[in-house]
Design a protein around this motif. Structure first.
Motif, PDB file in Angstrom:
ATOM      1  N   UNK A 159     -47.426 -43.946 -22.579  1.00  0.00           N
ATOM      2  CA  UNK A 159     -47.297 -44.545 -23.910  1.00  0.00           C
ATOM      3  C   UNK A 159     -46.297 -45.695 -23.911  1.00  0.00           C
ATOM      4  N   UNK A 160     -45.198 -45.544 -23.177  1.00  0.00           N
ATOM      5  CA  UNK A 160     -44.190 -46.602 -23.147  1.00  0.00           C
ATOM      6  C   UNK A 160     -44.758 -47.884 -22.561  1.00  0.00           C
ATOM      7  N   UNK A 161     -45.542 -47.753 -21.499  1.00  0.00           N
ATOM      8  CA  UNK A 161     -46.153 -48.933 -20.893  1.00  0.00           C
ATOM      9  C   UNK A 161     -47.148 -49.585 -21.853  1.00  0.00           C
ATOM     10  N   UNK A 162     -47.863 -48.765 -22.606  1.00  0.00           N
ATOM     11  CA  UNK A 162     -48.798 -49.304 -23.598  1.00  0.00           C
ATOM     12  C   UNK A 162     -48.046 -50.061 -24.684  1.00  0.00           C
ATOM     13  N   UNK A 220     -50.064 -47.328 -32.303  1.00  0.00           N
ATOM     14  CA  UNK A 220     -49.825 -46.164 -33.152  1.00  0.00           C
ATOM     15  C   UNK A 220     -50.929 -45.128 -32.984  1.00  0.00           C
ATOM     16  N   UNK A 221     -52.146 -45.591 -32.801  1.00  0.00           N
ATOM     17  CA  UNK A 221     -53.262 -44.660 -32.602  1.00  0.00           C
ATOM     18  C   UNK A 221     -53.059 -43.842 -31.325  1.00  0.00           C
ATOM     19  N   UNK A 222     -52.604 -44.488 -30.258  1.00  0.00           N
ATOM     20  CA  UNK A 222     -52.378 -43.752 -29.013  1.00  0.00           C
ATOM     21  C   UNK A 222     -51.252 -42.732 -29.177  1.00  0.00           C
ATOM     22  N   UNK A 223     -50.151 -43.150 -29.780  1.00  0.00           N
ATOM     23  CA  UNK A 223     -49.030 -42.223 -29.960  1.00  0.00           C
ATOM     24  C   UNK A 223     -49.437 -41.039 -30.833  1.00  0.00           C
ATOM     25  N   UNK A 224     -50.203 -41.308 -31.872  1.00  0.00           N
ATOM     26  CA  UNK A 224     -50.680 -40.227 -32.734  1.00  0.00           C
ATOM     27  C   UNK A 224     -51.616 -39.297 -31.968  1.00  0.00           C
ATOM     28  N   UNK A 225     -52.445 -39.865 -31.101  1.00  0.00           N
ATOM     29  CA  UNK A 225     -53.344 -39.043 -30.289  1.00  0.00           C
ATOM     30  C   UNK A 225     -52.549 -38.130 -29.364  1.00  0.00           C
ATOM     31  N   UNK A 226     -51.486 -38.651 -28.764  1.00  0.00           N
ATOM     32  CA  UNK A 226     -50.682 -37.819 -27.873  1.00  0.00           C
ATOM     33  C   UNK A 226     -49.955 -36.720 -28.646  1.00  0.00           C
ATOM     34  N   UNK A 255     -37.820 -41.239 -24.724  1.00  0.00           N
ATOM     35  CA  UNK A 255     -38.660 -42.442 -24.694  1.00  0.00           C
ATOM     36  C   UNK A 255     -38.057 -43.530 -23.812  1.00  0.00           C
ATOM     37  N   UNK A 256     -38.933 -44.300 -23.184  1.00  0.00           N
ATOM     38  CA  UNK A 256     -38.520 -45.406 -22.324  1.00  0.00           C
ATOM     39  C   UNK A 256     -37.605 -46.365 -23.081  1.00  0.00           C
ATOM     40  N   UNK A 257     -36.455 -46.664 -22.491  1.00  0.00           N
ATOM     41  CA  UNK A 257     -35.455 -47.497 -23.178  1.00  0.00           C
ATOM     42  C   UNK A 257     -35.967 -48.908 -23.444  1.00  0.00           C
ATOM     43  N   UNK A 258     -36.787 -49.442 -22.531  1.00  0.00           N
ATOM     44  CA  UNK A 258     -37.336 -50.793 -22.737  1.00  0.00           C
ATOM     45  C   UNK A 258     -38.265 -50.803 -23.945  1.00  0.00           C
ATOM     46  N   UNK A 259     -39.136 -49.797 -24.026  1.00  0.00           N
ATOM     47  CA  UNK A 259     -40.052 -49.717 -25.171  1.00  0.00           C
ATOM     48  C   UNK A 259     -39.287 -49.535 -26.472  1.00  0.00           C
ATOM     49  N   UNK A 301     -41.172 -48.039 -36.651  1.00  0.00           N
ATOM     50  CA  UNK A 301     -41.681 -46.668 -36.833  1.00  0.00           C
ATOM     51  C   UNK A 301     -42.183 -46.011 -35.549  1.00  0.00           C
ATOM     52  N   UNK A 302     -42.513 -46.807 -34.538  1.00  0.00           N
ATOM     53  CA  UNK A 302     -42.987 -46.229 -33.284  1.00  0.00           C
ATOM     54  C   UNK A 302     -41.886 -45.447 -32.577  1.00  0.00           C
ATOM     55  N   UNK A 303     -40.628 -45.803 -32.819  1.00  0.00           N
ATOM     56  CA  UNK A 303     -39.525 -45.080 -32.183  1.00  0.00           C
ATOM     57  C   UNK A 303     -39.516 -43.630 -32.659  1.00  0.00           C
ATOM     58  N   UNK A 304     -39.670 -43.455 -33.959  1.00  0.00           N
ATOM     59  CA  UNK A 304     -39.712 -42.099 -34.505  1.00  0.00           C
ATOM     60  C   UNK A 304     -40.917 -41.333 -33.964  1.00  0.00           C
ATOM     61  N   UNK A 305     -42.030 -42.025 -33.834  1.00  0.00           N
ATOM     62  CA  UNK A 305     -43.233 -41.373 -33.311  1.00  0.00           C
ATOM     63  C   UNK A 305     -43.023 -40.926 -31.865  1.00  0.00           C
ATOM     64  N   UNK A 306     -42.370 -41.754 -31.050  1.00  0.00           N
ATOM     65  CA  UNK A 306     -42.102 -41.380 -29.660  1.00  0.00           C
ATOM     66  C   UNK A 306     -41.150 -40.191 -29.587  1.00  0.00           C
ATOM     67  N   UNK A 307     -40.164 -40.144 -30.482  1.00  0.00           N
ATOM     68  CA  UNK A 307     -39.262 -38.990 -30.515  1.00  0.00           C
ATOM     69  C   UNK A 307     -39.988 -37.724 -30.942  1.00  0.00           C
ATOM     70  N   UNK A 308     -40.935 -37.869 -31.866  1.00  0.00           N
ATOM     71  CA  UNK A 308     -41.733 -36.717 -32.293  1.00  0.00           C
ATOM     72  C   UNK A 308     -42.568 -36.175 -31.144  1.00  0.00           C
TER      73      UNK A 308
END
Length: 728
Positions: free
Chosen positions: A289-292, A358-364, A439-443, A455-462
């Motif tokens: 996900x981070x690479x995406x 966001x779709x990918x993160x939600x899928x994961x 989560x990857x620090x670069x992302x 908002x993606x940061x919160x999603x990655x933490x979730x």
């Protein structure tokens, strides 16, 4: 010490705006509130009745934005906005229908339980179901309309259907009455028709998949309505080639729906279906996900750069034409500004890459939730535990749950052979473990520097928290060999310790603390049962427990107390651990006597019995901290807690202990009633032993092997970010 039961993940059930709806409902019920503050709301609601369709559309769009503001909710509740917006779902103007549905979508998403239930009470389902049926019929008729109008009509109707399905999803996940109406009105056939359009409209299909995953959970009446044709639609979506991240999300959601339908799938097809589901989940979790995130942000930057260059070329060409007119020499900038705005309006939506990411993160996130639900499939629901613990049959149930020698017949975490094999064949434990990292620090840095991406940061933490809960379930379920053996468990324990203590302020993140403490608890329990050396130092252990015991989350407090009991019971068998055992004993005593929650107090007592059940060091420590005297003094207090504990939401064992304890208090000294929980054993023996002054060997009260009861407390509260509605 018992193993924890992971609560099944359900669809999002909490308002993103906090308690605003509760306040709105209270304000409306009390008839309070400043009527003068209703200005914008009153104006928009008044315009809903305007004869002009454009005015009604603008009013609906204004309300769609307004409902996302906290102060507006009491005004909307007070002025009965739902009853005024409902009829507009069937407005003659298609544009009004779409914006009215968008306003109701936002209202239901931001309002939470109370507002959704109120919407059902105010009969929003009648116009909503009628709109869904009309859209379904409209899509059929548009297929036969003249070609030049076909695409425009179909797109408009599909947009309306998308908004309506989102309203339906919101109210169904918050109201059982809405689900009942869904069943009775035959909405399944309608939404499946929408889902079948996934090759051409993935947005509508995703909305339907969300809705189906909600309504098929614990809904046996609806399962009877699924025909072979309906199952074929779901199967088609699962095997459709992936062309975007949104299709990945669609396949994941459909996989979750199919898992909910496993009860109607023939036994001969179970293995095939389970493998298909876990194959999808495995593919989703395998993606980085981070690479995406990094790639998509670069793609967005390049796209916008290209669009700007194209726009500049067009502006320069238009500028040359404008300069030929001498009268326009003083206002070329204004002309260019208007031209620039016009061209920008014709560009594609600027959030394409953001939506894909966001779709990918939600899928994961969804995939991890499905894994947890598969592991917890055999657990009774929370309502069943509630009914069981308060019924007259609860005692008989608990008696039948154990064999004569104390062994357990019912396991809260048990898997079929098909699920177990598929989990290991598709390397699900390994992939879940990989998602537990931060989560990857670069992302994270990229997202933090661009507000729309924050908002993606919160999603990655979730996702990390969901992975930790999934890890807990898998560790509790699978054999040590399937997890990689003792070295792998030690490495995992070290990994979790590093995750925890690498964050100085870990106690401030309640979701993370609950998730990682649940995973640590399950892991340490397995390691202790297999005599595998543990890696947490006493200082780390006490640091975790001192931080966790002050959490407002009961699950966190139960977890840290259990962790302390597990570790203490291991230390009690070793030499040179006297001081550490004294520290653990004092800590657990303080929790047992001072924590207001009966569940936590009971867990602390069980932990005490585990720690001081056996061992010379444990016996010395119990004498030095005057453990028996403290228990003797605490006995009447705990008995009172038991008698008043019915109003608390607690573990089924503690509730059962409450009922039995009432009987125990009524028995005479010569009663033959035997205690069945560790907490009861303490009180039972403390009542019958002489005081410490007359019995120097009274510490032998603790020299017994406690029964292993299972902790039915939810170790995690599934909180997912609710979707936002349209904001026109």
């Amino acid at each position: 010490m018992g193993k924890s039961r992971t609560k099944r993940f359900k669809r999002p059930q909490f308002s993103p705006t906090g308690n605003c709806l509760a306040e709105a409902a209270a304000t409306a019920a009390n008839g309070t509130g400043d009527e003068e503050d209703d200005g914008p709301v009153a104006e928009f609601l008044e315009k809903l009745q305007h004869p002009s369709a454009e005015v009604r559309e603008c009013a609906c769009a204004g309300l769609a934005r307004l409902v996302q503001q906290r102060p507006a909710l009491p005004c909307l509740a007070r002025r009965d906005a739902v009853r005024q917006l409902g009829p507009l779902l069937l407005d003659p103007s298609l544009a009004v229908r779409e914006t009215a549905a968008g306003a109701l979508r936002n209202l239901s998403a931001c309002g939470g339980f109370e507002v959704c239930d109120d919407m059902v009470t105010k009969d929003i389902m009648t116009p909503l179901v009628a709109l869904l049926k009309e859209c379904s019929a409209g899509l059929d008729s548009s297929e036969m309309s003249p070609q030049k109008k076909e695409d425009q009509n179909r797109n408009t109707i599909e947009n309306i259907a998308n908004e309506a399905v989102n309203v339906l999803w919101n109210v169904c996940e918050c109201s059982s009455r809405a689900v009942s109406i869904f069943n009775k009105e035959g909405c399944l056939e309608i939404v499946l028709k929408y889902l079948s359009r996934f090759p051409t409209n993935v947005d509508l299909a995703v909305s339907v998949a969300y809705c189906l995953q909600t309504v098929t959970e614990d809904n046996p009446d609806l399962l009877k309505s699924f025909s072979a044709t309906a199952l074929h639609v779901l199967e088609s979506a699962m095997v459709y080639p992936v062309s975007s991240m949104e299709y990945i999300l669609l396949k994941t959601l459909v996989a979750g729906t199919v898992w909910n339908l496993k009860g109607i799938i023939p036994s001969k097809s179970q293995a095939e279906i389970i493998n298909a589901i876990l194959k999808i989940l495995s593919e989703v979790l395998e993606m980085d996900a981070a690479e995406i995130v990094i790639q998509m942000k670069e793609a967005e930057t390049q796209r916008l750069k290209t669009a700007t260059e194209t726009e500049d070329i067009l502006e320069n060409a238009n500028g040359d034409d404008l300069m030929e007119d001498d009268e326009m020499e003083e206002i070329p900038h204004k002309r260019k500004a208007r031209k620039k705005t016009f061209i920008s309006d014709l560009l594609p939506p600027t959030d394409k890459e953001l939506r894909e990411t966001m779709a990918l993160l939600t899928a994961q996130q969804t995939a991890l939730e499905i894994v947890v639900n598969m592991c917890c499939n055999e657990d009774p629901s929370d309502d069943e535990w509630e009914e069981l613990s308060s019924s007259d049959e609860s005692e008989a149930f608990m008696e039948n749950s154990f064999t004569e020698d104390g062994g357990q017949l019912l396991s809260p975490l048990c898997l079929s052979h098909e699920v177990h094999s598929a989990l290991t064949n598709y390397l699900i434990p390994k992939k879940v473990f990989e998602k537990t990292a931060f989560p990857n620090s670069v992302a994270v840095d990229i997202c933090s520097r661009h507000p729309p991406w924050k908002p993606l940061i919160k999603k990655m933490n979730t996702i990390q928290c969901r992975a930790l809960v999934g890890l807990q379930s898998l560790v509790s379920l699978l054999d040590v060999d399937h997890l990689g053996g003792a070295p792998a468990l030690q490495a995992l324990a070290l990994h979790l310790s590093q995750l925890l203590f690498s964050q100085p302020d870990f106690a401030k993140n309640a979701d993370f603390l609950e998730a990682i403490s649940s995973a640590l608890r399950a892991l340490l329990q397995i390691m202790a049962s297999k005599n595998i050396p543990q890696c947490m130092t006493p200082d780390q252990l006490m640091s975790l427990c001192k931080a966790g015991i002050h959490s407002s989350n009961v699950g966190v407090r139960v977890n840290v107390v259990s962790i302390l009991g597990i570790t203490g019971s291991v230390l009690a068998k070793e030499d040179g651990t006297l001081e550490t055992l004294k520290t653990i004993g004092c800590f657990l005593l303080e929790v047992a006597t001072k924590d207001p929650c009966l569940v936590v107090a009971g867990e602390a007592l069980d932990a005490l019995f585990d720690v001081f059940a056996d061992g010379k060091e444990a016996e010395k420590a119990s004498i030095q901290i005057k453990l028996l005297s403290a228990l003797k003094e605490f006995q009447p207090v705990f008995k009172m807690k038991i008698c008043t504990g019915k109003s608390q939401r607690s573990l089924v064992e503690v509730r059962n202990c409450t009922n039995r304890m009432k009987d125990l208090c009524q028995q005479t000294e010569g009663s033959a009633l035997e205690p069945t929980s560790d907490a009861q054993v303490a009180i039972y023996k403390a009542e019958r032993e002489p005081s410490p002054e007359t019995n120097p060997d009274s510490t032998l009260i603790l020299s017994f092997q406690p029964l292993e009861l299972e902790d039915k407390s939810p170790s995690y509260s599934a909180v997912s970010a609710r979707k936002s509605g349209v904001d026109r």
